[in-house]
Design an enzyme around this catalytic site. Structure first.
Site, PDB file in Angstrom:
ATOM      1  N   ASN A  86       0.997  -1.087  -0.161  1.00 15.72           N
ATOM      2  CA  ASN A  86      -0.053  -0.015  -0.037  1.00 15.72           C
ATOM      3  C   ASN A  86       0.821   1.287   0.029  1.00 15.72           C
ATOM      4  O   ASN A  86       0.324   2.190   0.081  1.00 15.72           O
ATOM      5  CB  ASN A  86      -1.011   0.173   1.202  1.00 15.72           C
ATOM      6  CG  ASN A  86      -1.932  -0.970   1.303  1.00 15.72           C
ATOM      7  OD1 ASN A  86      -2.438  -1.376   0.270  1.00 15.72           O
ATOM      8  ND2 ASN A  86      -2.066  -1.672   2.248  1.00 15.72           N
ATOM      9  N   HIS A 104     -14.904  -1.182   4.142  1.00 16.87           N
ATOM     10  CA  HIS A 104     -14.020  -2.186   4.776  1.00 16.87           C
ATOM     11  C   HIS A 104     -14.555  -2.818   6.006  1.00 16.87           C
ATOM     12  O   HIS A 104     -15.664  -2.272   6.606  1.00 16.87           O
ATOM     13  CB  HIS A 104     -12.977  -1.185   5.174  1.00 16.87           C
ATOM     14  CG  HIS A 104     -11.710  -1.916   5.670  1.00 16.87           C
ATOM     15  ND1 HIS A 104     -11.319  -2.060   6.918  1.00 16.87           N
ATOM     16  CD2 HIS A 104     -10.633  -2.463   4.741  1.00 16.87           C
ATOM     17  CE1 HIS A 104     -10.033  -2.773   6.937  1.00 16.87           C
ATOM     18  NE2 HIS A 104      -9.768  -3.028   5.609  1.00 16.87           N
ATOM     19  N   GLU A 128     -16.499   5.030   1.163  1.00 13.81           N
ATOM     20  CA  GLU A 128     -15.006   4.971   0.930  1.00 13.81           C
ATOM     21  C   GLU A 128     -15.049   6.084  -0.136  1.00 13.81           C
ATOM     22  O   GLU A 128     -15.772   5.888  -1.158  1.00 13.81           O
ATOM     23  CB  GLU A 128     -14.359   3.725   0.746  1.00 13.81           C
ATOM     24  CG  GLU A 128     -14.574   3.016   2.026  1.00 13.81           C
ATOM     25  CD  GLU A 128     -13.803   1.610   1.937  1.00 13.81           C
ATOM     26  OE1 GLU A 128     -12.863   1.280   0.747  1.00 13.81           O
ATOM     27  OE2 GLU A 128     -14.123   0.691   2.664  1.00 13.81           O
ATOM     28  N   SER A 145     -11.077  -0.364  -1.191  1.00 12.59           N
ATOM     29  CA  SER A 145      -9.561  -0.828  -1.020  1.00 12.59           C
ATOM     30  C   SER A 145      -9.681  -2.201  -1.795  1.00 12.59           C
ATOM     31  O   SER A 145      -8.379  -2.423  -2.145  1.00 12.59           O
ATOM     32  CB  SER A 145      -9.742  -1.238   0.677  1.00 12.59           C
ATOM     33  OG  SER A 145     -10.870  -2.145   0.684  1.00 12.59           O
ATOM     34  N   ASP A 166     -14.452   7.314   4.490  1.00 13.04           N
ATOM     35  CA  ASP A 166     -13.044   6.812   4.594  1.00 13.04           C
ATOM     36  C   ASP A 166     -12.155   6.940   3.380  1.00 13.04           C
ATOM     37  O   ASP A 166     -12.383   6.316   2.269  1.00 13.04           O
ATOM     38  CB  ASP A 166     -13.290   5.117   5.012  1.00 13.04           C
ATOM     39  CG  ASP A 166     -11.944   4.533   5.522  1.00 13.04           C
ATOM     40  OD1 ASP A 166     -10.875   5.039   4.875  1.00 13.04           O
ATOM     41  OD2 ASP A 166     -12.068   3.471   5.964  1.00 13.04           O
ATOM     42  N   HIS A 193      -7.454   5.162   0.957  1.00 15.24           N
ATOM     43  CA  HIS A 193      -6.971   4.875  -0.275  1.00 15.24           C
ATOM     44  C   HIS A 193      -6.716   6.119  -1.247  1.00 15.24           C
ATOM     45  O   HIS A 193      -6.124   6.048  -2.311  1.00 15.24           O
ATOM     46  CB  HIS A 193      -7.066   3.482  -0.952  1.00 15.24           C
ATOM     47  CG  HIS A 193      -7.054   2.358  -0.097  1.00 15.24           C
ATOM     48  ND1 HIS A 193      -5.874   1.676  -0.252  1.00 15.24           N
ATOM     49  CD2 HIS A 193      -7.865   1.779   0.879  1.00 15.24           C
ATOM     50  CE1 HIS A 193      -6.054   0.656   0.764  1.00 15.24           C
ATOM     51  NE2 HIS A 193      -7.054   0.356   1.210  1.00 15.24           N
ATOM     52  N   LYS A 198      -1.026   3.907   4.142  1.00 15.69           N
ATOM     53  CA  LYS A 198      -0.853   3.690   2.998  1.00 15.69           C
ATOM     54  C   LYS A 198       0.113   4.552   2.100  1.00 15.69           C
ATOM     55  O   LYS A 198       1.083   4.275   2.447  1.00 15.69           O
ATOM     56  CB  LYS A 198      -2.596   3.574   2.243  1.00 15.69           C
ATOM     57  CG  LYS A 198      -3.534   3.129   3.199  1.00 15.69           C
ATOM     58  CD  LYS A 198      -3.585   1.610   3.230  1.00 15.69           C
ATOM     59  CE  LYS A 198      -4.813   1.074   4.006  1.00 15.69           C
ATOM     60  NZ  LYS A 198      -4.460   0.029   4.826  1.00 15.69           N
TER      61      LYS A 198
HETATM   62  N1  PMP Z   1     -10.379   1.580   5.913  1.00 14.44           N
HETATM   63  C1  PMP Z   1      -9.925   0.895   4.880  1.00 14.44           C
HETATM   64  C2  PMP Z   1     -10.702   1.523   3.513  1.00 14.44           C
HETATM   65  C3  PMP Z   1      -8.858   0.299   4.538  1.00 14.44           C
HETATM   66  O1  PMP Z   1      -8.538  -0.277   3.451  1.00 14.44           O
HETATM   67  C4  PMP Z   1      -8.098  -0.315   5.968  1.00 14.44           C
HETATM   68  C5  PMP Z   1      -6.757  -0.858   5.744  1.00 14.44           C
HETATM   69  N2  PMP Z   1      -6.957  -2.003   4.799  1.00 14.44           N
HETATM   70  C6  PMP Z   1      -8.273   0.243   6.949  1.00 14.44           C
HETATM   71  C7  PMP Z   1      -9.413   1.202   7.094  1.00 14.44           C
HETATM   72  C8  PMP Z   1      -7.445   0.022   8.144  1.00 14.44           C
HETATM   73  O2  PMP Z   1      -6.413   0.782   8.188  1.00 14.44           O
HETATM   74  P1  PMP Z   1      -5.034   0.317   9.138  1.00 14.44           P
HETATM   75  O3  PMP Z   1      -4.338  -0.348   8.197  1.00 14.44           O
HETATM   76  O4  PMP Z   1      -4.297   1.652   9.511  1.00 14.44           O
HETATM   77  O5  PMP Z   1      -5.601  -0.316  10.359  1.00 14.44           O
END
Ligand code: PMP
Length: 380
Positions: A47, A133, A176, A180, A205, A208, A236
């Site tokens: 990432n 997510h 989002e 992701s 969120d 990404h 990321k």
């Molecule tokens: N939100 C999204 C959309 C994600 O893709 C991720 C990680 N895969 C997270 C939250 C979690 O983030 P972190 O790795 O900082 O715990």
């Protein structure tokens, strides 16, 4: 000793369904090269889209912080874990994103869990995109709110739900900015319009999106106008760890008093905070502008090549390129084939993605060379 039969049976079931996951150890070698079982692999699964985790200026800032302040923040934020650099990072994030206030949290996962739980209760309604997510889903479950999903990126589906539940006063829409596992973008204008029309709270969120897109890497939502809470992660594009959330001063005050993952967990250590601060400063100074531009152009070229070869690629602009294969077995097989040739491109399977949409999730970084990308594409 506890009888482990229950867990053994569950593991056997996963194995039979070809859904058993296992960790592999990858030793860092150079830039995007990793070593596993003595074999050098080119990593197309990270990432760290801009390679910031290898930026010598960020590494230096992190080293200096650990020398000056030690390895830990030694307590949670509200006890005595808030150091001047925590406050400085929050101020910098708010300035960079143009929000009234910002909060730094310990990870994206913890941020979604704690904030959503604090925002909603059993009298609230949460409407979330079908593909959000896992940490968002878990936050919603913890909140006990009524919960409905709208079809992925479908504003008619969201509008219908908002109309159906118009009698519920406290409504929260969650989506989002960039998904992701698919790499496609949300229709931000539509989300903002519907949240205004129905008086709903809008929670996005941006894990990404931040760092990669927009002016100064501020993500698809360059400013936070019309978004009530915008979450980002440092894990990321920033190449570090931790999370932030942009919001109003009032909401920050409320969350400082109610977000359990913020209150009851030790604050991020100085080395991590200093790395995050330096990363935001560099983005804000447009130090990464040419890398961001090059990356987006490369992503578009790679998508075009794959589509021309007949692959089903999810539409998008950024470095998450989802190549839909379909069955779990076929996705695993293709991933293994690439691994044998020295390329790490993981297969993503249910329950992470819906059944029948197993895929290769290819992520590009500005650290890849053109030659590495070309070699990989030749294998498709
Ligand atoms: N939100 C999204 C959309 C994600 O893709 C991720 C990680 N895969 C997270 C939250 C979690 O983030 P972190 O790795 O900082 O715990």
């Amino acid at each position: 000793m506890y009888e482990n039969k229950i867990f053994e049976d569950k593991l056997k079931k996963l194995e039979k369904e070809k859904l058993l996951r296992q960790e592999t150890v990858y030793e860092y070698s150079h830039d995007v090269e990793y070593i596993s079982d003595g074999k050098v692999l080119i990593n197309f699964s990270s990432n760290s889209y801009l390679g910031m985790h290898r930026d010598s200026r960020i590494i230096k800032a992190s080293k200096e912080a650990v020398e000056a302040m030690g390895t830990s923040s030694i307590a949670s934020r509200l006890v005595c874990g808030t150091l001047p650099i925590h406050a400085e990072l929050e101020k910098k994030i708010a300035q960079w994103k143009g929000s009234e206030a910002a909060m730094v949290l310990n990870s994206g996962f913890q941020a979604n869990l704690g904030i959503i739980q604090a925002l909603a209760n059993k009298d609230s309604l949460i409407l979330a995109d079908k593909l959000v997510h896992a940490s968002i889903i878990d936050g919603i479950r913890l909140s006990n709110a009524k919960f409905q999903r709208f079809h992925h990126n479908d504003m008619d589906s969201l509008n219908r739900l908002l109309e159906r539940y118009s009698d519920i006063e406290h409504k929260i829409i969650i989506s989002e900015t960039v998904f992701s596992m698919d790499g496609d973008k949300a229709p931000l204008e539509g989300l903002i319009k519907l949240s205004k029309k129905h008086g709903a709270f809008l929670y996005l969120d941006d894990a990404h999106g931040a760092g990669v897109y927009g002016s100064k890497g501020r993500g698809p939502t360059a400013e936070v106008e019309g978004v009530d809470l915008l979450l980002g992660t440092f894990s990321k594009a920033f190449g570090s760890f931790g999370a932030y959330a942009c919001m109003s001063e009032t909401l920050k005050k409320y969350l400082v008093n109610s977000c359990r993952s913020y209150i009851y967990s030790t604050a991020l250590p100085p080395a991590v905070i200093a790395a995050n601060l330096k990363a935001v400063e560099l983005l804000d100074q447009q130090e990464y502008e040419s890398k961001q531009k090059m990356l987006i152009e490369r992503c578009s070229r790679v998508r075009d090549v794959l589509k021309n070869k007949g692959y089903k690629v999810v539409d998008g602009e950024g470095p998450i390129i989802a190549i839909i294969i379909g069955e779990e077995h076929a996705a695993l097989q293709k991933s293994k084939e690439l691994l044998v040739k020295g390329f790490l491109v993981p297969a993503i399977r249910p329950p992470t993605v819906p059944k029948g949409t197993s895929r290769l999730r290819l992520t590009l970084s500005s650290l890849h060379s053109d030659k590495q990308v070309k070699y990989l594409l030749n294998l498709f």
